[in-house]
Design a protein around this motif. Structure first.
Motif, PDB file in Angstrom:
ATOM      1  N   MET A  44      -5.521  -2.235   8.798  1.00 32.61           N
ATOM      2  CA  MET A  44      -5.226  -1.767  10.151  1.00 32.61           C
ATOM      3  C   MET A  44      -6.486  -1.303  10.866  1.00 32.61           C
ATOM      4  O   MET A  44      -6.507  -1.180  12.095  1.00 32.61           O
ATOM      5  CB  MET A  44      -4.209  -0.623  10.090  1.00 32.61           C
ATOM      6  CG  MET A  44      -2.877  -1.027   9.475  1.00 32.61           C
ATOM      7  SD  MET A  44      -1.783   0.396   9.195  1.00 32.61           S
ATOM      8  CE  MET A  44      -1.400   0.855  10.886  1.00 32.61           C
ATOM      9  N   GLU A  45      -7.537  -1.031  10.107  1.00 28.27           N
ATOM     10  CA  GLU A  45      -8.773  -0.509  10.694  1.00 28.27           C
ATOM     11  C   GLU A  45      -9.637  -1.595  11.325  1.00 28.27           C
ATOM     12  O   GLU A  45     -10.606  -1.301  12.014  1.00 28.27           O
ATOM     13  CB  GLU A  45      -9.599   0.209   9.612  1.00 28.27           C
ATOM     14  CG  GLU A  45      -8.866   1.347   8.907  1.00 28.27           C
ATOM     15  CD  GLU A  45      -8.474   2.450   9.874  1.00 28.27           C
ATOM     16  OE1 GLU A  45      -9.291   2.771  10.760  1.00 28.27           O
ATOM     17  OE2 GLU A  45      -7.345   2.960   9.756  1.00 28.27           O
ATOM     18  N   ASP A  69     -10.426  -4.564  13.914  1.00 26.03           N
ATOM     19  CA  ASP A  69      -9.998  -5.063  15.221  1.00 26.03           C
ATOM     20  C   ASP A  69      -9.424  -6.473  15.120  1.00 26.03           C
ATOM     21  O   ASP A  69      -8.481  -6.823  15.829  1.00 26.03           O
ATOM     22  CB  ASP A  69     -11.169  -5.062  16.204  1.00 26.03           C
ATOM     23  CG  ASP A  69     -11.619  -3.646  16.557  1.00 26.03           C
ATOM     24  OD1 ASP A  69     -10.821  -2.709  16.360  1.00 26.03           O
ATOM     25  OD2 ASP A  69     -12.769  -3.489  17.022  1.00 26.03           O
ATOM     26  N   SER A 119      -5.775  -6.151  14.267  1.00 29.32           N
ATOM     27  CA  SER A 119      -5.089  -4.996  14.834  1.00 29.32           C
ATOM     28  C   SER A 119      -3.794  -5.346  15.574  1.00 29.32           C
ATOM     29  O   SER A 119      -3.031  -4.467  15.931  1.00 29.32           O
ATOM     30  CB  SER A 119      -6.029  -4.252  15.802  1.00 29.32           C
ATOM     31  OG  SER A 119      -6.444  -5.112  16.851  1.00 29.32           O
TER      32      SER A 119
END
Length: 351
Positions: free
Chosen positions: A249-250, A252, A255
């Motif tokens: 999730m970190e 981009d 995301s």
């Protein structure tokens, strides 16, 4: 792969250098690189206009693309593949990192603990998702089996393998059984199978089913049916442990909520992901799947770096790191490679 090999020979040294610089900068920063910036960072005495022409050629070849309306370029799957195959310089692991990895994969742990530790180690060192398939146990020796009653016509089977490995499986049965009945069933299975390798135990159960089918009482039939479930190939030995999904999730690149949901579902459902890992069972050393190369749509924006691990020169399973295509391949590849070797060594010590 062959197409990429052919194309690389049509790229001159300057073009390859510019592509290498673009990819390295994109991996480290995550932003498209414009021609002026690329000209400076390449340290070549060329103008931004020349760089733009080179980028246009690379885009025609399919090695880079322009995201949205940006003037800069980013690598494509094909560009990453060329980079990994011909330009990448692997970064050696530090002594401290190697020491940490050995410490985490302590042979004193049981098999499940080692697999969990390996997954955690891969995730922790890379900041991505670590996946390790549980080792095949076809050659494992059955020491002891116990059955405990659960609710809703279920039975907990406790199987002791080799010296210290314990596996639990939930069995679904046709009626409720008392503890006494289950004890008798376990005694029957232990008398028949204790001390046998798993594959032999499974064959014995099936042979017993055929031999005694017409003369079995209900309890013997129950024992053999449960034994067949216990020693079938559908248990956790065909599964895997994944750690660090939320790390993704970190990034981009990943995301998008829908992408993440699909990716987490893939980890959860496991079947399709296991097919990808199964393709690596017969491979020697590290395998790298970039983007669409996995053949699995949910991984189109990911790279998967895998390596089999072995015990007594026999492949027992596969481990992998899953992350965005914009990953530090030079760091991740040696981590995957060494983790596989250390896990195999730890399991080999137990045998």
């Amino acid at each position: 792969m062959a197409a990429i090999e052919e194309q690389k020979y049509s790229l001159n040294e300057r073009t390859q250098l510019l592509l290498k610089v673009l990819i390295e900068n994109y991996i480290s920063e995550g932003h498209p690189l414009g021609s002026r910036t690329l000209a400076k960072r390449s340290e070549l005495e060329i103008s931004p206009a020349t760089v733009r022409n080179v980028m246009a050629d690379l885009e025609d070849f399919g090695f880079v693309k322009s995201p949205h309306t940006s003037a800069g370029r980013v690598p494509t799957t094909k560009g990453y593949r060329l980079f990994v195959d011909t330009m990448l310089k692997i970064q050696p692991l530090t002594t401290d990192t190697v020491s940490q990895m050995r410490q985490n994969l302590d042979p004193a742990q049981d098999v499940s603990g080692l697999v969990e530790s390996a997954s955690t180690l891969l995730s922790g060192l890379t900041g991505m998702a670590g996946v390790v398939t549980l080792p095949k146990i076809e050659r494992a020796e059955v020491r002891h089996v116990e059955f405990l009653p659960l609710s809703d016509r279920r039975v907990l089977a406790i199987i002791v393998m080799n010296r210290q490995e314990v596996q639990n499986r939930i069995l679904h049965v046709d009626r409720e059984y008392t503890e006494s009945e289950l004890q008798q069933a376990a005694n029957y299975i232990n008398e028949l199978c204790a001390g046998q390798e798993l594959v032999t135990a499974r064959r014995k159960i099936l042979d017993e089913l055929d031999r005694l089918r017409e003369h079995m009482n209900d309890l013997m039939r129950c024992a053999v049916a449960m034994g067949e479930q216990v020693f079938s190939g559908s248990g956790p030995q065909s599964d895997y442990v994944v750690v660090g999904q939320t790390n993704l999730m970190e990034y981009d690149d990943l995301s998008n909520i829908e992408k993440l949901r699909s990716l987490f579902e893939a980890f959860s459902q496991k079947r399709e992901f296991l097919r990808l890992l199964d393709r690596c069972i017969c491979a020697q050393g590290v395998q790298i799947f970039i983007g669409q190369e996995s053949g699995y749509e949910v991984l189109d924006d990911c790279s998967v770096i895998t390596s089999p691990y072995t015990v007594d020169d026999e492949v027992m399973g596969v481990l992998a790191v899953v992350g965005p295509t914009r990953m530090s391949y030079d760091r991740v590849i040696p981590i995957v490679d060494l983790t596989a070797r250390l896990l195999g060594e730890a399991l080999n010590t137990q045998n």
